[in-house]
Design a protein around this motif. Structure first.
Motif, short mmCIF file in Angstrom:
data_model
loop_
_atom_site.label_atom_id
_atom_site.label_comp_id
_atom_site.label_asym_id
_atom_site.label_seq_id
_atom_site.Cartn_x
_atom_site.Cartn_y
_atom_site.Cartn_z
N VAL A 1 0.84 -1.19 0.00
CA VAL A 1 0.00 0.00 0.00
C VAL A 1 0.88 1.25 0.00
CG1 VAL A 1 -1.72 1.30 1.31
CG2 VAL A 1 -1.88 -1.19 1.16
N ASN A 2 0.58 2.16 -0.92
CA ASN A 2 1.31 3.42 -1.04
C ASN A 2 0.37 4.59 -0.86
OD1 ASN A 2 3.96 2.34 -1.86
ND2 ASN A 2 2.84 1.62 -3.66
N ARG A 3 0.95 5.76 -0.65
CA ARG A 3 0.16 6.98 -0.51
C ARG A 3 -0.67 7.19 -1.78
NH1 ARG A 3 4.05 10.41 -0.34
NH2 ARG A 3 4.58 10.04 1.83
N PHE A 4 -1.93 7.56 -1.59
CA PHE A 4 -2.93 7.85 -2.60
C PHE A 4 -3.54 6.61 -3.25
CE2 PHE A 4 -0.21 11.74 -2.61
CZ PHE A 4 -1.07 12.48 -1.82
N ASP A 5 -3.13 5.41 -2.83
CA ASP A 5 -3.83 4.20 -3.27
C ASP A 5 -5.24 4.20 -2.69
OD1 ASP A 5 -1.59 3.26 -4.57
OD2 ASP A 5 -1.09 1.76 -3.04
N TYR B 1 -14.75 -0.44 4.58
CA TYR B 1 -14.75 0.91 4.00
C TYR B 1 -13.78 0.93 2.84
CZ TYR B 1 -17.05 2.96 8.17
OH TYR B 1 -17.91 3.29 9.18
N ILE B 2 -14.07 1.80 1.88
CA ILE B 2 -13.15 2.09 0.80
C ILE B 2 -12.76 3.56 0.92
CG2 ILE B 2 -15.06 2.49 -0.81
CD1 ILE B 2 -13.23 1.49 -3.07
N LYS B 3 -11.45 3.81 0.99
CA LYS B 3 -10.94 5.18 1.16
C LYS B 3 -9.61 5.30 0.42
CE LYS B 3 -14.11 6.10 4.32
NZ LYS B 3 -15.32 6.77 3.94
N ARG B 4 -9.10 6.51 0.37
CA ARG B 4 -7.80 6.79 -0.25
C ARG B 4 -6.76 6.96 0.86
NH1 ARG B 4 -6.66 8.38 -5.35
NH2 ARG B 4 -8.85 8.83 -5.76
N VAL B 5 -5.61 6.34 0.69
CA VAL B 5 -4.52 6.49 1.66
C VAL B 5 -3.91 7.88 1.47
CG1 VAL B 5 -2.25 5.64 2.39
CG2 VAL B 5 -4.02 4.02 1.64
N ILE B 6 -3.92 8.66 2.53
CA ILE B 6 -3.35 10.01 2.50
C ILE B 6 -2.00 10.03 3.20
CG2 ILE B 6 -3.71 12.41 3.23
CD1 ILE B 6 -5.58 11.44 0.95
N GLY B 7 -1.88 9.29 4.28
CA GLY B 7 -0.63 9.27 5.04
C GLY B 7 -0.16 7.86 5.32
N VAL C 1 1.46 17.21 2.78
CA VAL C 1 2.07 15.97 3.24
C VAL C 1 3.55 16.24 3.43
CG1 VAL C 1 2.53 13.54 2.71
CG2 VAL C 1 0.36 14.57 2.00
N ASN C 2 4.01 16.06 4.65
CA ASN C 2 5.41 16.34 4.99
C ASN C 2 5.80 17.77 4.64
OD1 ASN C 2 5.71 13.69 5.94
ND2 ASN C 2 6.10 12.97 3.86
N GLY C 3 4.86 18.70 4.87
CA GLY C 3 5.11 20.12 4.66
C GLY C 3 4.99 20.61 3.23
N LYS C 4 4.70 19.72 2.28
CA LYS C 4 4.60 20.11 0.87
C LYS C 4 3.15 20.06 0.41
CE LYS C 4 9.16 18.40 -0.28
NZ LYS C 4 9.92 17.35 -0.94
N ALA C 5 2.71 21.15 -0.25
CA ALA C 5 1.37 21.17 -0.82
C ALA C 5 1.25 20.04 -1.84
CB ALA C 5 1.09 22.51 -1.48
N THR C 6 0.13 19.34 -1.78
CA THR C 6 -0.08 18.17 -2.63
C THR C 6 -1.29 18.39 -3.51
OG1 THR C 6 0.81 16.81 -0.84
CG2 THR C 6 -0.42 15.68 -2.56
N GLU C 7 -1.12 18.15 -4.80
CA GLU C 7 -2.26 18.24 -5.71
C GLU C 7 -3.14 17.01 -5.55
OE1 GLU C 7 -1.66 19.32 -9.74
OE2 GLU C 7 0.03 20.64 -9.26
N GLU C 8 -4.44 17.22 -5.58
CA GLU C 8 -5.41 16.14 -5.47
C GLU C 8 -6.42 16.28 -6.61
OE1 GLU C 8 -6.25 14.82 -1.15
OE2 GLU C 8 -6.30 17.02 -1.15
#
Length: 178
Positions: free
Chosen positions: A56-60, A73-79, A94-101
Motif C-alpha cells: 500500500v502506497n500513498r494515494f492508493d 470501508y473504501i478510502k484513499r490512503v493520504i498518510g 504531506v510532509n510540509g509540501k502542498a499536494t495536488e489532489e
C-alpha cells in the motif's frame, strides 16, 4: 457412466472449488461500494476487484475493516508511516509540501465561492500524533464533505487492509483500472 468416471468428475470439481477459494482468499476479491464517501471516483453500488498482494502506497484506494462498524470501508490512503499531514485553506500538505489532489476537482467545481471541501486540521489534532506511526495509515474519502474517515475515527492499522483497488468492473460503462 461408471463409478470411476463419477469420482474423477467429483475430484475435478472439488479441485476447482479449492483453487477458486484460495485465489479469492489470498490474491483477489470483489467488493461492492456502499455509500458516497468516495464519489465521484467510486459511486454507490460500484463493483471493484481488490488485490491482496500489493504494498500500500500513498494515494492508493484501499478496502479495509471499518474500525467503528462491522463492515468494510473504501478510502484513499493520504498518510503512510512517517508522514505528517495538515490541511490549510482546503490544501493538503504531506510532509510540509502542498499536494495536488486532482481526484477532488469535480467535488470542488460544485462549491459556492468561498466554500471549502474540508476544515483545516493537523494530524496531531485528529490523532494525537505528529507523524503517522509505524503499522498505521491515515485515510480520507474523496467526497470530503460527507466521508467518515481518519478525521473521525483516527488512524487505521495496516493489518486491517483487505486490499488495494485494481479494477472497477461495474457498471460496465465505467470499467477502469487503477
Amino acid at each position: 457412466m461408471n463409478w470411476s468416471e463419477v469420482i474423477s468428475w467429483i475430484k475435478s470439481i472439488a479441485m476447482a472449488v479449492i483453487i477458486a477459494g484460495a485465489v479469492r482468499y489470498f490474491l483477489f476479491s470483489s467488493i461492492v461500494v456502499h455509500g458516497e464517501s468516495m464519489a465521484p471516483t467510486f459511486e454507490n453500488d460500484d463493483k471493484v476487484i481488490i488485490t491482496k498482494t500489493t504494498k500500500v502506497n500513498r494515494f492508493d484506494q484501499i478496502v479495509f475493516d471499518a474500525p467503528d462498524a462491522d463492515e468494510h470501508y473504501i478510502k484513499r490512503v493520504i498518510g503512510v508511516p512517517g508522514d505528517s499531514i495538515e490541511v490549510k485553506n482546503d490544501v493538503l500538505y504531506v510532509n510540509g509540501k502542498a499536494t495536488e489532489e486532482p481526484y477532488l476537482d469535480e467535488n470542488r467545481d460544485g462549491l459556492m465561492p468561498g466554500e471549502k471541501l474540508m476544515g483545516d486540521f493537523t494530524l496531531k489534532e485528529k490523532t494525537g500524533y505528529d507523524r503517522v506511526p509505524d503499522g498505521y495509515l491515515f485515510v480520507m474519502g474523496d467526497n470530503r464533505r460527507v466521508s467518515k474517515d481518519s478525521r473521525a475515527f483516527g488512524l487505521i492499522p495496516e493489518n486491517s487492509v483487505n486490499g488495494e483497488v485494481q479494477l472497477r468492473f461495474y457498471p460496465l460503462s465505467s470499467i477502469q483500472t487503477y
